[in-house]
Design an enzyme around this catalytic site. Structure first.
Site, PDB file in Angstrom:
ATOM      1  N   SER A 143      60.699   4.465 -62.202  1.00  0.00           N
ATOM      2  CA  SER A 143      60.867   3.406 -63.208  1.00  0.00           C
ATOM      3  C   SER A 143      61.215   2.107 -62.493  1.00  0.00           C
ATOM      4  CB  SER A 143      61.990   3.784 -64.185  1.00  0.00           C
ATOM      5  OG  SER A 143      62.361   2.677 -64.989  1.00  0.00           O
ATOM      6  N   TYR A 156      70.588   6.576 -65.595  1.00  0.00           N
ATOM      7  CA  TYR A 156      69.127   6.572 -65.602  1.00  0.00           C
ATOM      8  C   TYR A 156      68.577   5.838 -64.383  1.00  0.00           C
ATOM      9  CZ  TYR A 156      64.324   6.016 -67.209  1.00  0.00           C
ATOM     10  OH  TYR A 156      62.947   6.052 -67.299  1.00  0.00           O
TER      11      TYR A 156
END
Length: 271
Positions: A143, A156
C-alpha cells in the site's frame, strides 16, 4: 509465458483486488487456487471465475490470520500435488484505530495477516519454486500507506511497510534463482476494505483518485510478469500524495488528530 502453466495461488480471493487478479490470471490460462476465510463468498467467486473464463478454480477456506496458516496452506498444496508457479499475497484487513485502543487479538490478526503469513508463504513456496524448476513469480499487495506514518493507521501502515521492505530484500536473494518478486503499492481501490459510502466511492472513481479493481489487476499482473520490482499505480497522484504527507509537520498532524477526536467525542445537542 509459453508452454504448460502451473497453478496461481491467490489469497483474499473472494472479492475486491484478489478476485480481480484471479480473473486476470484465469484469462491468461493459469489454473487457480483461490484462498479466503469466507466460505460462501469464496464458492461464489470461484463460480464467477469459471463462468467468465472457463477455468474451474480449486478453493481452500482458511483463516490466514492464524500463526500456522502458512504451513496449512503449503501442506494443502503438497497433498493435492499442486505446483505453485505464481503466489499472490493479497489478503488483508484495514481498520482506523489508535494502537492503545486496539484489542491484542486484533493486533495479532493484522500482524499475522500482513507479516507472518505472507513472509512464511514466500519462504515455503519460493523454496519449492527454486527446488523444482527455478521458475516462479510472487506478487505482494502492499500500500502507499507503507510510506506514511500516520496516526490511526499505525498498525496497517507499519505492517504493509514490512511487507514492502521484506519483498524488496528477498527479491535480491532469489532473483538469480528464477523467482521474481514484485510489490504493488496501490492507493485507494474501489473495494469494501475501507467501508466508504457509495457517494464517496463514485466521486473518487470519477476524479481518478480511486482505482477500479479490474484495472488494478491488469496493471499488477502485467508488472509481475515483466519482473518489475515495485510499482505504484496512478503514479503521479499517489506519489504527490506521499510527498505531501511526508512534508506535513508532525505538530500539524497531531493538532488535526486532536481536532478530529474532539469533533467525534462532542455530543450533539438534542433536536
Amino acid at each position: 509465458m509459453d508452454g504448460q502453466k502451473n497453478t496461481a495461488l491467490v489469497t483474499g480471493a473472494c472479492s475486491g483486488i484478489g478476485l480481480a487478479i484471479s480473473g486476470e490470471l484465469a484469462s491468461l490460462g493459469y489454473p487457480l487456487l483461490m484462498v479466503s476465510n469466507k466460505e460462501a463468498a469464496l464458492a461464489s467467486a470461484a463460480g464467477e471465475i469459471e463462468a467468465a473464463y472457463g477455468v474451474k478454480p480449486s478453493v481452500f477456506c482458511l483463516d490466514l490470520a492464524q500463526r500456522d496458516s502458512a504451513e496449512k496452506l503449503f501442506n494443502f498444496c503438497q497433498s493435492r500435488g499442486l505446483k505453485i508457479e505464481i503466489l499472490v499475497n493479497n489478503a488483508g484487513i484495514f481498520f482506523y484505530k489508535d494502537v492503545a485502543s486496539t484489542p491484542p487479538e486484533q493486533m495479532e490478526a493484522i500482524i499475522n495477516l500482513h507479516i507472518t503469513t505472507p513472509a512464511l508463504l514466500m519462504r515455503l513456496f519460493a523454496g519449492q519454486m527454486i527446488g523444482e524448476n527455478r521458475k516462479g513469480h510472487i506478487l505482494n499487495i502492499a500500500s502507499i500507506s507503507s510510506r506514511m506514518m500516520m496516526p490511526g493507521i499505525a498498525l496497517y501502515s507499519s505492517t504493509k511497510s514490512f511487507l514492502r521492505c521484506f519483498s524488496r530484500a528477498m527479491r535480491n536473494e532469489v532473483f538469480h534463482k528464477g523467482v521474481y518478486i514484485t510489490t504493488l503499492s496501490p492507493g485507494a481501490v474501489a473495494t469494501g476494505l475501507y467501508d466508504l459510502p457509495q457517494a464517496n466511492l463514485k466521486l473518487g472513481l470519477k476524479l481518478g483518485v480511486i482505482m477500479p479493481p479490474k484495472k488494478l489487476a491488469k496493471i499488477a499482473v502485467k508488472k509481475m510478469l515483466r519482473r518489475k520490482a515495485e510499482y505504484i499505480p496512478a503514479g503521479f497522484i499517489n506519489r504527490l500524495f506521499i510527498f505531501l504527507v511526508a512534508a506535513t509537520p508532525e505538530f500539524f498532524i497531531r493538532k488535526l488528530k486532536i481536532a478530529v477526536e474532539n469533533r467525534t467525542e462532542t455530543p450533539k445537542p438534542p433536536s
